[in-house]
Design an enzyme around this catalytic site. Structure first.
Site, PDB file in Angstrom:
ATOM      1  CB  SER A 110      12.250   4.752   5.347  1.00 43.84           C
ATOM      2  OG  SER A 110      11.220   3.904   5.849  1.00 43.84           O
ATOM      3  N   PRO A 161       0.790  -1.224   0.000  1.00 49.20           N
ATOM      4  CG  PRO A 161      -0.097  -1.090   2.131  1.00 49.20           C
ATOM      5  CD  PRO A 161       0.534  -2.059   1.184  1.00 49.20           C
ATOM      6  CG  ASN A 162      -0.252   4.350   1.255  1.00 45.13           C
ATOM      7  OD1 ASN A 162      -1.215   4.864   0.699  1.00 45.13           O
ATOM      8  ND2 ASN A 162      -0.318   3.862   2.477  1.00 45.13           N
ATOM      9  NE  ARG A 168       3.850   6.793   1.490  1.00 39.31           N
ATOM     10  CZ  ARG A 168       4.168   5.610   1.957  1.00 39.31           C
ATOM     11  NH1 ARG A 168       4.788   4.736   1.179  1.00 39.31           N
ATOM     12  NH2 ARG A 168       3.883   5.269   3.185  1.00 39.31           N
ATOM     13  CG  HIS A 203      10.842  -2.090   5.102  1.00 39.58           C
ATOM     14  ND1 HIS A 203       9.498  -2.046   4.844  1.00 39.58           N
ATOM     15  CD2 HIS A 203      11.072  -3.253   5.759  1.00 39.58           C
ATOM     16  CE1 HIS A 203       8.932  -3.138   5.332  1.00 39.58           C
ATOM     17  NE2 HIS A 203       9.873  -3.888   5.891  1.00 39.58           N
ATOM     18  CG  ASN A 252       8.397  -1.778   0.662  1.00 41.67           C
ATOM     19  OD1 ASN A 252       7.756  -1.867   1.709  1.00 41.67           O
ATOM     20  ND2 ASN A 252       9.050  -0.687   0.311  1.00 41.67           N
ATOM     21  CB  ALA A 284       1.264   0.482   6.469  1.00 38.39           C
ATOM     22  NE  ARG A 287       6.567   4.797   9.889  1.00 33.77           N
ATOM     23  CZ  ARG A 287       5.500   4.882   9.095  1.00 33.77           C
ATOM     24  NH1 ARG A 287       5.179   3.880   8.316  1.00 33.77           N
ATOM     25  NH2 ARG A 287       4.760   5.971   9.067  1.00 33.77           N
ATOM     26  CD  GLU A 329      10.731  -7.191   6.367  1.00 34.57           C
ATOM     27  OE1 GLU A 329      11.304  -8.164   6.947  1.00 34.57           O
ATOM     28  OE2 GLU A 329      10.050  -6.350   6.966  1.00 34.57           O
ATOM     29  CE1 TYR A 372       8.840   5.262   2.868  1.00 41.35           C
ATOM     30  CE2 TYR A 372       7.245   7.053   2.908  1.00 41.35           C
ATOM     31  CZ  TYR A 372       7.755   5.894   3.457  1.00 41.35           C
ATOM     32  OH  TYR A 372       7.185   5.364   4.584  1.00 41.35           O
ATOM     33  NE  ARG A 376       9.674   6.548   8.670  1.00 40.28           N
ATOM     34  CZ  ARG A 376       8.771   6.334   7.698  1.00 40.28           C
ATOM     35  NH1 ARG A 376       8.985   5.361   6.828  1.00 40.28           N
ATOM     36  NH2 ARG A 376       7.700   7.084   7.597  1.00 40.28           N
TER      37      ARG A 376
HETATM   38  C1  DQA Z   1       8.060   1.301   4.067  1.00 40.96           C
HETATM   39  C2  DQA Z   1       8.061   1.562   5.573  1.00 40.96           C
HETATM   40  C3  DQA Z   1       6.678   1.326   6.147  1.00 40.96           C
HETATM   41  O1  DQA Z   1       6.686   1.575   7.540  1.00 40.96           O
HETATM   42  C4  DQA Z   1       5.675   2.272   5.504  1.00 40.96           C
HETATM   43  O2  DQA Z   1       4.391   2.018   5.992  1.00 40.96           O
HETATM   44  C5  DQA Z   1       5.721   2.231   4.034  1.00 40.96           C
HETATM   45  C6  DQA Z   1       7.011   2.131   3.356  1.00 40.96           C
HETATM   46  C7  DQA Z   1       9.434   1.628   3.430  1.00 40.96           C
HETATM   47  O3  DQA Z   1       9.644   1.215   2.303  1.00 40.96           O
HETATM   48  O4  DQA Z   1      10.256   2.299   4.044  1.00 40.96           O
HETATM   49  O5  DQA Z   1       4.702   2.364   3.357  1.00 40.96           O
HETATM   50  O6  DQA Z   1       7.815  -0.079   3.850  1.00 40.96           O
END
Ligand code: DQA
Length: 145
Positions: free
Chosen positions: A102, A11-12, A19, A100, A74, A77, A111, A98, A24, A107
Site C-alpha cells: 500500500s 508481521p501479518n 486480510r 510496501h 516488507n 508494521a 505509517r 524496502e 492489500y 494512510r
Molecule cells: C505494509 C504497510 C504497513 O504500514 C502495514 O503495517 C503492513 C503492510 C504494506 O505492505 O503496505 O503490514 O507494509
C-alpha cells in the site's frame, strides 16, 4: 553478481489474500511467489515470512554477509517501530530494498515514518504485489550498472 534474492515479509503478511483485501488485495503471497519464480528463472528466489521481530533480525544476520545475495523486505508494521531492523540493515552488507504493498504515505499518520528507508538502498510503495517484482528489477539493474 546477484544470484539469490530473499523476499522477507514481516508481521501479518502471512494473511495476504484474507486480510483487509480492499487495501492489500485478494491474492495470497504464496500464489504471487509462484509467479515471481516463473518470471525470474535466472534467479534463486527464497521466501521467508515471520511475525516475530527477532526472527526477522536473525534471518537478516544469517544472509547479510553471503555473497551474491539481495533482499526485498516488507517489514509490515515493524517498519514504523523497529530501530533494531534499521540497525540490522545498516549492519549487514547485503543490499535491502524496502517494499510496501500500500501507499503508506497516503494512510494513517503513524505509517508515514519508516525506520527502514534510511538504511535501505531503495523504497517502493503503493504498487501492490508488483512492487516486489520492481524491487527485484532494481537490485539487478543496480548490480550491473
Ligand atoms: C505494509 C504497510 C504497513 O504500514 C502495514 O503495517 C503492513 C503492510 C504494506 O505492505 O503496505 O503490514 O507494509
Amino acid at each position: 553478481m546477484i544470484k539469490t534474492i530473499y523476499i522477507i515479509n514481516g508481521p501479518n503478511l502471512n494473511l495476504l489474500g484474507k486480510r483487509e483485501t480492499d487495501i492489500y488485495g485478494a491474492r495470497s503471497f504464496e500464489d504471487y511467489f509462484e509467479e515471481l519464480q516463473r518470471n525470474n528463472l535466472n534467479l534463486d528466489l527464497v521466501y521467508f515470512q515471520s511475525n516475530h521481530e527477532g526472527h526477522l533480525l536473525d534471518k537478516l544476520h544469517e544472509i547479510g554477509f553471503m555473497p551474491n545475495v539481495g533482499v526485498i523486505l516488507n517489514a509490515g508494521a515493524y517498519t514504523h517501530t523497529s530501530i533494531a531492523l534499521h540497525d540490522a540493515i545498516k549492519g549487514i552488507e547485503t543490499p535491502v530494498v524496502e517494499v510496501h504493498i500500500s501507499n503508506v504515505y497516503e494512510r494513517e499518520p503513524f505509517r508515514h515514518y519508516s525506520y527502514i528507508t534510511d538504511a535501505a538502498v531503495h523504497c517502493i510503495v503503493g504498487k501492490g504485489l508488483a512492487g516486489y517484482q520492481e524491487g527485484i528489477g532494481f537490485l539487478i539493474k543496480r548490480d550491473i550498472s
